[in-house]
Structures are given as C-alpha cells and as structure tokens.
Design a protein around this motif. Structure first.
Motif, PDB file in Angstrom:
ATOM      1  N   VAL A  98       2.925   7.381   7.026  1.00 30.92           N
ATOM      2  CA  VAL A  98       3.142   6.744   8.336  1.00 30.92           C
ATOM      3  C   VAL A  98       4.404   5.884   8.312  1.00 30.92           C
ATOM      4  N   LYS A  99       4.621   5.194   7.199  1.00 31.52           N
ATOM      5  CA  LYS A  99       5.788   4.324   7.066  1.00 31.52           C
ATOM      6  C   LYS A  99       7.087   5.115   7.170  1.00 31.52           C
ATOM      7  N   GLU A 100       7.082   6.346   6.677  1.00 34.39           N
ATOM      8  CA  GLU A 100       8.280   7.182   6.719  1.00 34.39           C
ATOM      9  C   GLU A 100       8.444   7.895   8.058  1.00 34.39           C
ATOM     10  N   GLY A 101       7.572   7.587   9.005  1.00 36.15           N
ATOM     11  CA  GLY A 101       7.738   8.113  10.357  1.00 36.15           C
ATOM     12  C   GLY A 101       7.213   9.512  10.564  1.00 36.15           C
ATOM     13  N   ILE A 102       6.379  10.000   9.654  1.00 30.52           N
ATOM     14  CA  ILE A 102       5.814  11.343   9.791  1.00 30.52           C
ATOM     15  C   ILE A 102       4.490  11.243  10.544  1.00 30.52           C
ATOM     16  N   LYS A 103       4.330  12.086  11.533  1.00 26.34           N
ATOM     17  CA  LYS A 103       3.124  12.044  12.358  1.00 26.34           C
ATOM     18  C   LYS A 103       2.016  12.851  11.684  1.00 26.34           C
ATOM     19  N   PRO A 104       0.885  12.208  11.341  1.00 22.89           N
ATOM     20  CA  PRO A 104      -0.205  12.949  10.686  1.00 22.89           C
ATOM     21  C   PRO A 104      -0.835  13.962  11.632  1.00 22.89           C
ATOM     22  N   ASN A 105      -1.240  15.111  11.083  1.00 27.80           N
ATOM     23  CA  ASN A 105      -1.916  16.121  11.894  1.00 27.80           C
ATOM     24  C   ASN A 105      -3.400  16.150  11.532  1.00 27.80           C
ATOM     25  N   GLU A 106      -4.128  17.116  12.076  1.00 29.22           N
ATOM     26  CA  GLU A 106      -5.571  17.160  11.861  1.00 29.22           C
ATOM     27  C   GLU A 106      -5.940  17.383  10.394  1.00 29.22           C
ATOM     28  N   PHE A 107      -5.111  18.138   9.662  1.00 28.40           N
ATOM     29  CA  PHE A 107      -5.404  18.391   8.251  1.00 28.40           C
ATOM     30  C   PHE A 107      -5.167  17.136   7.408  1.00 28.40           C
ATOM     31  N   THR A 108      -4.194  16.340   7.806  1.00 28.29           N
ATOM     32  CA  THR A 108      -3.941  15.072   7.129  1.00 28.29           C
ATOM     33  C   THR A 108      -5.151  14.157   7.264  1.00 28.29           C
ATOM     34  N   PHE A 109      -5.652  14.024   8.488  1.00 27.77           N
ATOM     35  CA  PHE A 109      -6.824  13.171   8.715  1.00 27.77           C
ATOM     36  C   PHE A 109      -8.048  13.726   7.993  1.00 27.77           C
ATOM     37  N   SER A 110      -8.196  15.043   8.008  1.00 31.79           N
ATOM     38  CA  SER A 110      -9.335  15.656   7.322  1.00 31.79           C
ATOM     39  C   SER A 110      -9.332  15.305   5.838  1.00 31.79           C
ATOM     40  N   SER A 111      -8.156  15.371   5.206  1.00 32.16           N
ATOM     41  CA  SER A 111      -8.053  15.090   3.772  1.00 32.16           C
ATOM     42  C   SER A 111      -8.345  13.626   3.461  1.00 32.16           C
ATOM     43  N   VAL A 112      -7.758  12.715   4.230  1.00 29.42           N
ATOM     44  CA  VAL A 112      -7.947  11.287   3.930  1.00 29.42           C
ATOM     45  C   VAL A 112      -9.372  10.848   4.254  1.00 29.42           C
ATOM     46  N   ILE A 113     -10.004  11.444   5.252  1.00 29.04           N
ATOM     47  CA  ILE A 113     -11.404  11.116   5.563  1.00 29.04           C
ATOM     48  C   ILE A 113     -12.320  11.650   4.474  1.00 29.04           C
ATOM     49  N   ASN A 114     -12.009  12.831   3.934  1.00 26.99           N
ATOM     50  CA  ASN A 114     -12.794  13.357   2.807  1.00 26.99           C
ATOM     51  C   ASN A 114     -12.704  12.433   1.604  1.00 26.99           C
ATOM     52  N   ALA A 115     -11.526  11.842   1.396  1.00 19.84           N
ATOM     53  CA  ALA A 115     -11.373  10.885   0.291  1.00 19.84           C
ATOM     54  C   ALA A 115     -12.262   9.659   0.501  1.00 19.84           C
ATOM     55  N   CYS A 116     -12.447   9.275   1.767  1.00 23.74           N
ATOM     56  CA  CYS A 116     -13.278   8.107   2.086  1.00 23.74           C
ATOM     57  C   CYS A 116     -14.771   8.376   1.891  1.00 23.74           C
ATOM     58  N   ALA A 117     -15.129   9.644   1.648  1.00 19.07           N
ATOM     59  CA  ALA A 117     -16.534   9.979   1.400  1.00 19.07           C
ATOM     60  C   ALA A 117     -16.945   9.699  -0.037  1.00 19.07           C
ATOM     61  N   ALA A 118     -15.989   9.334  -0.892  1.00 22.68           N
ATOM     62  CA  ALA A 118     -16.291   9.052  -2.297  1.00 22.68           C
ATOM     63  C   ALA A 118     -17.200   7.829  -2.410  1.00 22.68           C
ATOM     64  N   PRO A 119     -18.083   7.798  -3.406  1.00 21.73           N
ATOM     65  CA  PRO A 119     -19.014   6.657  -3.551  1.00 21.73           C
ATOM     66  C   PRO A 119     -18.319   5.316  -3.726  1.00 21.73           C
ATOM     67  N   THR A 120     -17.123   5.335  -4.329  1.00 17.59           N
ATOM     68  CA  THR A 120     -16.420   4.068  -4.594  1.00 17.59           C
ATOM     69  C   THR A 120     -15.534   3.631  -3.437  1.00 17.59           C
TER      70      THR A 120
END
Length: 922
Positions: A500-522
């Motif tokens: 985001v800092k570099e000005g790149i607009k995230p797409n649906e696959f970007t959000f899918s990946s980072v949300i999957n990372a948030c599913a981790a127990p930690t």
C-alpha cells in the motif's frame, strides 16, 4: 564514413561479387533505359575484372548517357515497394554516378531506411538533404520525420518537425504515428489537440493513428470524443478508421460498442472480421461464443481467410478443447499454404496440447525445424506440464539447452512448475546467469516454487530481487500467499502495508491471501476484522475468493457465527465457499448445522469433491453420528463416484474410533486399497488410549513408529496406554526408548491475546510477570469449584505419583493458567479465547465449563482437534449451582465422559442438601 561505403556490402568472394555486379539494380535500369544495351553484360564483365569493389561500378555511368530523372525515380519507387534492400543499392548507384536527385528520390530512400531500421544510412541521407538544400521541401521533411520515428529516434524526429517551415496534415500524421509507435500515447493526444488549434484539418490516417494510441493507452473516454469528431468530419464509413475504432473499443473491453461500429460498416475487409474475432477472444471466455458466431458469419459472407484469423481461432479451440474444429482449421491452414507461419504453427501446437493430444503436438513440432524457436519450445514444455507429463517436460527443457536455444522468461516461469523433478535452486541459478531474476514473471515463479517447498526465506529473497518498477500485484499476492501458508500473519501484514505504501492497489487475490494469513492461531484476533473492513472499503468483499477466505478466517478464529453471516451474504458461491462453511461447523462441533448446509448444497445441485465429504464425515464423527457418517461415505462412492482418498479413510477410522467401534475401524484399515498412513494409525492409537485397548494400541503404535520414528506422539500415546493400564514398567521402557532415539515430547502450551498482545503459558509456568496473581486466582477458583462438588479426575495424570500431586499437576495445566490470566486481565463479562497446541484433557474440559458458569464468561478453547465453546448460560452469583447441576443431569444424563466424575460428586452434594439417597437425587 561516406554514403557509398555505408550503403554497400562487399564480399571477399570474387565470384559472388561478380554476380552482385550483374544483379546491381542500377545496371538493370541502364539496360532498360538505353536502346543499345546488348553489350551491357560485356561491359559489366570488364568492370568486374578492372575493379575490386562495388564502389568502383559508378564508372560505368561515365560511359553511358544520362537517363531521364523520372525513369530512375519510377524504378526506385518500384523497388521500395517490393525489394527495399535493392532500392538502397539502386540509390547508391545513382548517388555515386553523380546523377541528379530531387525531393521525390530522397523521400523514397528515407522511407526505405525507416523500413529497414537503418538509422545510419538515414542520417547520411539527411546530410545529403542539407547539402542539396532539400530540407525546405515538406515532403522531404515528412520523410525524415518518418525515418527517425520508425527507427525509435523520437527526439531527432521531433527536432526535424520543429524546424520544418511548412507542415501539412501528412507531417502531423507522421508525428502522431511516430509517438504512438513509440508508446508515448498521452503526447499523441496533446499533439492532436495542438494540430487542430493550428487549423490543420485531420484526415482519415490521422484519426487511425490517434485511435491506435488511445487504444494502447487505455484512454477510452478520449476515444469516445475522437469518435464524435470522426462522425463530424465524415469518416465514419471509412473502413480502416472503423477498424481502428473497433480495435480501441475491444481493447477497452467495450465489446458492445465495437459491435455497433462493426454492424454499421458498409464495407468490411478481412482486417475488420479478424479484428472482431481477435478482440472477442482477448476479452475472455464470455465472448468466445460471439467469436465463433462472427467467424461463421465471415464464412457466409464469402470473405477470404487470411493468416491473421487462424491464431485467435486456434486459441478458441484451446480454451474449449475443440479438437475437431482445431483439426479442420489445421487442414485449412495446409490448404491455404499458411503452414510456414511460426505463429500459426505454435498456436496449433498449443491447441493440440490443451486437447490432450500431445502426440500430435509433438509431431507438428518435429516437422517445423525452421520454426523451432524459443516460443515453440516453451509451448511444448508447457503442454507437457499441463498434461501431467512432468518428466517429458524436463527432458525437453534439457534438450532445448543442448540445441543452443536460450530459454526466455516464459520458459523459466513454466519449467519451475516441474518441481520436485527439477530443483528450483538449479533453475534459480540459471535465471541469475541469464539475468532474468529481476523479471516479475520469473521472480514470481521462483518465489512460488520456494513457497511450495516451505522455504519462505528464499522466497523473500527472490521477491526482493524483482525490479521495483516491474514488481506487479501478482508478485505481491504470491508473497502474501507464502506467509499465509506458514501462518505468519505478522510477515503478511508487513508485506501488505509495504504494498500500500508503494501505491499499489490491492486486488481480490491480495486480500484473500492476507486474510488467510490472519486465520493462523497466533494472529491477533482483531487483525482479520480490520482487513475485512479494508476489503469492504475497496469494494472487494463480494469477490468469491475474499468471501471464502473470510468464512475460513472467522471459523478458524472461533467466530463461527460471523463466518455464517459472510457465507449468507455471498451473492455467488462456489465449491470452496460451501466446503469452507461445512468444515467450519465441523471444527466447531456443530454437526447439525454442518449437515444442514450440506443438504442445502445438495438442493443447489452443486458439484461436490472429496473435501466436501471429509468435512461432512468429520462433523458426524465429532457428534457421534456413526450411521449418518457411513451413509454419506456410501453416497460419495455410489452416487458421486468419488474414489476414497487416504484422508477420507482416515475420517472413517476416526468415526468408528470415537464411537468405540475399534473392530470396525480396523476393518476399514484392512480394506483400504493402499497402506495406511501415519494419520490413520495415530487416530487409532489415540482411540485405543481412550478406550483402553492395550493390544490394539500397541499394534497401532508399532505401525506409527515404523512410519514416523521421530514423531513423539506415538511414544507418548503408547506410554499413556501402559500408564492407564497400570503397567508402569512398560511405560518406563517406552520412555527409555524415546531417550535412546533422542525423541523429545512436544511441550504443551496455551496462549491468550489481551490488548493486542499474545501471552503464552507452559504447564506449571511461573515466568509470567503476573504469575503470583495468576496462581492466586487459580486457588480462588479451586475453592469455588469444590464448593459446588467438583473433584479432580486424576485418571488424566498418567504418572505413578500420589493423588495430591496429581491434583496439583492438573490444576497447573497451561490452559488453566491462560484462563486465570484472562480473568484478571480483562473486564468482567469479556469473552475469552484460548489456543492450545495439544488436545485439552477431560478434566480441564470440565473445569473450563464450570469456570464459564461461575465467572459468567463465554470461553472458546481451540485445541488440535476442534473448537470447544463454553457458554455462560447463567451467572453463578444469582443462580443456585445445585439447581444448575440438577438441570444438567436431567437434560444430559450421567453418561458424558468428561462430566462423569464432577456430576457424580455434585449429585452427592445435591442428595445431601435434599436429604435423599444418591440414587434418588435428580
């Protein structure tokens, strides 16, 4: 360097040189222009024997009368159209002989230099223009401008244009076309406006050039305005202008507007039809049917097929695996004589590959040795990979290198899929040697290969090597997916924020990946919600992959109700969405809801896979629904024709094992068409411990240890079986074996998140800063629980020690420490969520339920098996605990294993309060 030297190529072979002199176009011209030309060849022979280089041939013209200027200009124009190199040689002869030239001669040869990309010759002709004073000629200036633009010397071309005394529409069009050709699309629009402000009226060629630039630059809004001008100037019926309009609309995804232009054309050329078909193919699968219809209409209209139409049609065949149509097109290619075209042959190979006809593709490839370039090699390698022929693809890649064909970035990106047959480290070394590591496509492929190996450090290095300006959203999403795979939410968040800092607009696959990372127990509990909010703000929450990721994330973070809300709001659901919801309910022990979703999925006639049935049977297993689980397994095999995988057999073993049907579980293992995996034996071993089947447990442990000798679970479970049976000697032998093999038991620990900080605890842990308060709270809870009849179930402490010591060990389990800390560190009524890396023991399960009631807290505990939900149905301060015990016993009976001892003890207290015998107490 003189003009004659730069424009002449001399060979040292005298025979070839003589033939070149005889074939010199200028000599041919003299033979045509002179009446007495019978002795021309003789004179040429004399010239050959008297001169060593072609530069001396101009002496021939000293012996001949001067031909007419118009005649050699005409011949020059003829050569410029058909044989540009010979046209350059002809001009050499004209110049070297001292014959006069005019603006038409210079203009013609400058265009030839542009077409041949010979900027050196072009600059020398430019010098001749200056000597002859021809720069004032608008035609010459325009040709100079064309030459420089064609050879990508935009600054020189613009300098010529700026110094022109007079500019006409042709000059402006050449300038616009040059800028468009060199990708300077925004400047094209600016120049077009300037041109009109200077009063120059654009012609049809001007509009074609401008539309090409707008199409390439994606400036469709300006394109619509230019379309209005085209109508205003009356060019809406000009075929090639309409072709440019169609091309612009199709490149912008406005297929309906392109079709309106197409349908409104009075005359359609082959280019028009080709443009429509190619544009439909480019715009995705939804327009493929329109492409087929357009081709059918083209054939009905009797338009002759050209080379350009075959490649997009082959792509259609590849997309839809239309083998029959591909063969028909192949026949037509051979009939029309287009089989020499490398592009057509390559697309035909791809079509055969996509249709699983690799033998035909290989035959076609072997029959085109002249066209075996890096593109065709890459197509063949990709075809084998797509058809699962990995070994053949690797062999082709090695053969390609032996043949001296250098792989390009597409080749490297394709072959990296072939791991583990080919090592990513070896390919990475080749990529660095070939200087492709900065390429986004290659870097992303290397990154993905390392991610699949679980080597995130190397993946991160490959990501950093990609050129910053070339690092596209695909590379960022791949890096995020890598962090999600290993459950590193912190790393994923850092990458996302950098994106985001570099000005790149995230797409649906970007959000899918980072949300999957948030599913981790930690991962922090609120982090997933923040990315959910971000996806809503970005208007991407309805994307299929985002919804599926959100459903999984909420389910894995203990909030199954939020997961269901996301699932219900989905406008469109695919198989992943349904599987995520069923699996979520199964993990949370809500079998009834899981089966309801499955039945709804059946009513929607959704196609199911093995993952669907794994989730359904797991739900039945946790709820003890053995008959239902067997029914769904048979349904999978008989009705859906899905072959059972190892995971499905493991689920069936778990289904029978949890219900105590160990003989049936063994029958499933014996009937499996392949050897049982470690997971299957581990499931059976755990069930043997619960149901105290020593012989079966010993057999399962032996099998598990033979498969995974370094896994501590087998040794621990077997030692626990011996301990439960009171066989302490055998238990010590198992522990001694662990020491000999240097197998260490995995330490059990629990953690809780409070105020965005993770606090972890080991059993009997005193390292926490608030340790004194935590143990004080545990002592308080112990007293309150004993008041309502709780007695520790020491059977869960499998050590040969006194009961008091066993009680102490139970009271200091890691999950109890985490809960005690949560109670003192959060406001009253706050829900607690605990995560444990091992299974929660039965006694802790009972204690947590009672703590939830006495403290008025909802508690969710996630262990390795599932989520355990404890609801604070009532406040202990306001409700008599004995009444609560009576209600629980009346509702559930006295058969639940984890409640058995405490409920009996509580019933004793109830009987005492009521003055009844134990058997009479309700």
């Amino acid at each position: 360097m003189t003009l004659s030297i730069s424009l002449t190529t001399v060979t040292r072979n005298q025979t070839k040189q003589f033939l070149r002199i005889l074939c010199n176009p200028f000599l041919k011209f003299l033979s045509l222009s002179q009446p007495n030309s019978l002795n021309l060849n003789l004179r040429c022979s004399k010239i050959y024997f008297s001169c060593a280089t072609l530069q001396q041939t101009p002496h021939l013209f000293d012996e001949s009368p001067q031909p007419d200027l118009a005649q050699y200009n005409g011949l020059l124009f003829d050569y410029s159209r058909n044989n540009k190199k010979e046209a350059l040689n002809l001009f050499l002869g004209i110049h070297s002989s001292g014959l006069p030239v005019d603006g038409s001669t210079i203009s013609c040869v400058l265009k030839v230099c542009g077409c041949l990309f010979n900027v050196t010759a072009g600059r020398q002709v430019h010098c001749q223009c200056m000597k002859l004073g021809l720069l004032k000629d608008t035609t010459v200036g325009t040709s100079l401008l064309y030459m420089y633009m064609k050879t990508e010397n935009v600054k020189d071309g613009r300098r010529v244009f700026d110094h022109m005394e007079e500019r006409n529409v042709v000059s402006w069009t050449s300038l616009l076309g040059g800028y468009a050709q060199n990708g300077m699309n925004e400047q094209v629009l600016e120049l077009f406006l300037t041109m009109q402000m200077e009063g120059i009226k654009p012609n049809s060629f001007t509009f074609a050039a401008v539309l090409g630039a707008l199409a390439s630059g994606g400036m469709v809004e300006n394109g619509v305005q230019v379309h209005c001008l085209i109508v205003k100037f009356g060019f809406e019926t000009t075929t090639f202008v309409c072709n440019s309009l169609i091309n612009m609309y199709l490149k912008s995804g406005m297929c309906k507007d392109a079709r309106l232009v197409f349908d409104g054309m009075e005359t359609k050329s082959a280019v028009t039809w080709n443009c429509m078909i190619s544009g439909y193919v480019t715009n995705g699968l939804e327009f493929d049917l329109e492409a087929f219809k357009t081709f059918y209409d083209m054939r009905r209209a009797g338009v002759k097929l050209t080379q350009m139409v075959f490649s997009p049609l082959m792509k259609l065949c590849a997309n839809h695996k239309e083998l029959g149509f591909a063969r028909q097109l192949h026949c037509r290619v051979l009939k029309d004589g287009f089989s020499f075209d490398p592009k057509i042959e390559t697309t035909l190979m791809v079509a055969y590959s996509k249709c699983n006809e690799m033998d035909d593709a290989l035959k076609l490839f072997s029959m085109m040795p002249e066209a075996q370039c890096v593109v065709s090699w890459t197509a063949m390698i990709s075809g084998h990979l797509q058809n699962g022929q990995i070994q053949e693809a690797v062999e082709l890649f090695c053969l390609m290198n032996k043949e001296g064909v250098r792989p390009n970035h597409f080749t490297y990106s394709a072959i990296l899929i072939a791991q583990p047959t080919i090592s990513p480290f070896q390919i990475h070394a080749q990529v660095i040697k070939a200087n492709y590591e900065k390429s986004s496509s290659v870097g992303t492929a290397i990154l993905d290969a390392y991610v699949k190996l679980g080597n995130i450090k190397e993946a991160a290095k490959a990501f950093e090597q990609i050129d910053e300006h070339d690092r596209d959203i695909v590379a960022w999403s791949a890096m995020l997916a890598g962090y999600a795979q290993i459950g590193d939410s912190e790393g994923a968040t850092k990458v996302f924020m950098q994106l985001v800092k570099e000005g790149i607009k995230p797409n649906e696959f970007t959000f899918s990946s980072v949300i999957n990372a948030c599913a981790a127990p930690t991962a922090p509990l609120e982090q997933g919600k923040q990315f959910h909010a971000w996806s809503i703000k970005s208007k991407l929450r309805d994307a299929l992959c985002v919804c599926s990721a959100l459903t999984t994330m909420y389910a894995k973070r203990g909030n199954i109700d939020n997961a269901y809300q996301v699932f219900r709001r989905q406008r469109e659901r695919d198989l992943v969405s349904w599987n995520s919801m069923i699996s979520g309910y199964a993990q949370h022990g809500r079998a009834k809801k899981a089966l309801e979703v499955f039945e709804e999925m059946q009513r929607e006639n959704m196609e199911m896979d093995d993952i669907t049935f794994i989730s359904v049977i797991s739900a039945c297993s946790h709820a003890g629904l053995v008959d239902e689980g067997v029914k769904y397994f048979n349904m999978m095999v008989k009705e859906h024709h899905i072959s059972p995988t190892m995971e499905l057999y493991s689920c069936m073993v778990d289904l029978y094992s949890r219900a105590g049907m160990l003989d049936k579980a063994m029958d499933v293992i014996n009937r499996m068409p392949f050897p049982a995996s470690a997971t299957v034996w581990r499931t059976l071993l755990a069930a043997s411990r619960v149901h105290r089947n020593l012989e079966l447990g010993k057999h399962a442990a032996e099998q598990l240890i033979s498969l995974q000798p370094e896994d501590s679970a087998a040794y621990v479970l077997l030692s626990n079986i011996y301990a439960a049976a009171g066989n302490w000697h055998e238990r010590r032998e198992v522990r001694k074996l662990m020491e000999q093999r240097k197998v260490k038991k995995e330490a059990g620990y629990s953690w809780i998140e409070v105020k965005n900080k993770i606090h972890s605890f080991l059993a009997a842990d005193h390292s926490h800063p608030m340790s004194d308060h935590i143990y004080s709270k545990l002592d308080e809870l112990k007293i309150r629980l004993k008041e309502i009849g709780y007695q520790p179930d020491t059977d869960y402490v499998l050590q040969d020690i006194a009961n008091e010591d066993k009680e102490t060990i139970l009271s200091q389990h890691s999950e109890r420490l985490a809960i005690a800390f949560g109670l003192i560190a959060t406001p009253p009524g706050t829900a607690l969520q605990i995560v444990k890396n091992l299974r929660v023991c039965g006694d802790c399960h009972t204690v947590i339920k009672l703590i939830s009631l006495t403290e008025g807290r909802d508690i969710v505990v996630r262990d390795t098996t599932r989520f355990h939900h404890f609801k604070a149905a009532c406040n202990f301060q306001s409700v008599n605990p004995f009444v609560w015990v009576q209600q629980r016993v009346a509702r559930h009976g006295n058969t639940t294993p984890f409640m058995r001892v405490p409920v009996i003890n509580c019933r004793v207290r109830v009987a005492e309060q009521q003055g009844l015998h134990l058997s009479e107490a309700k």
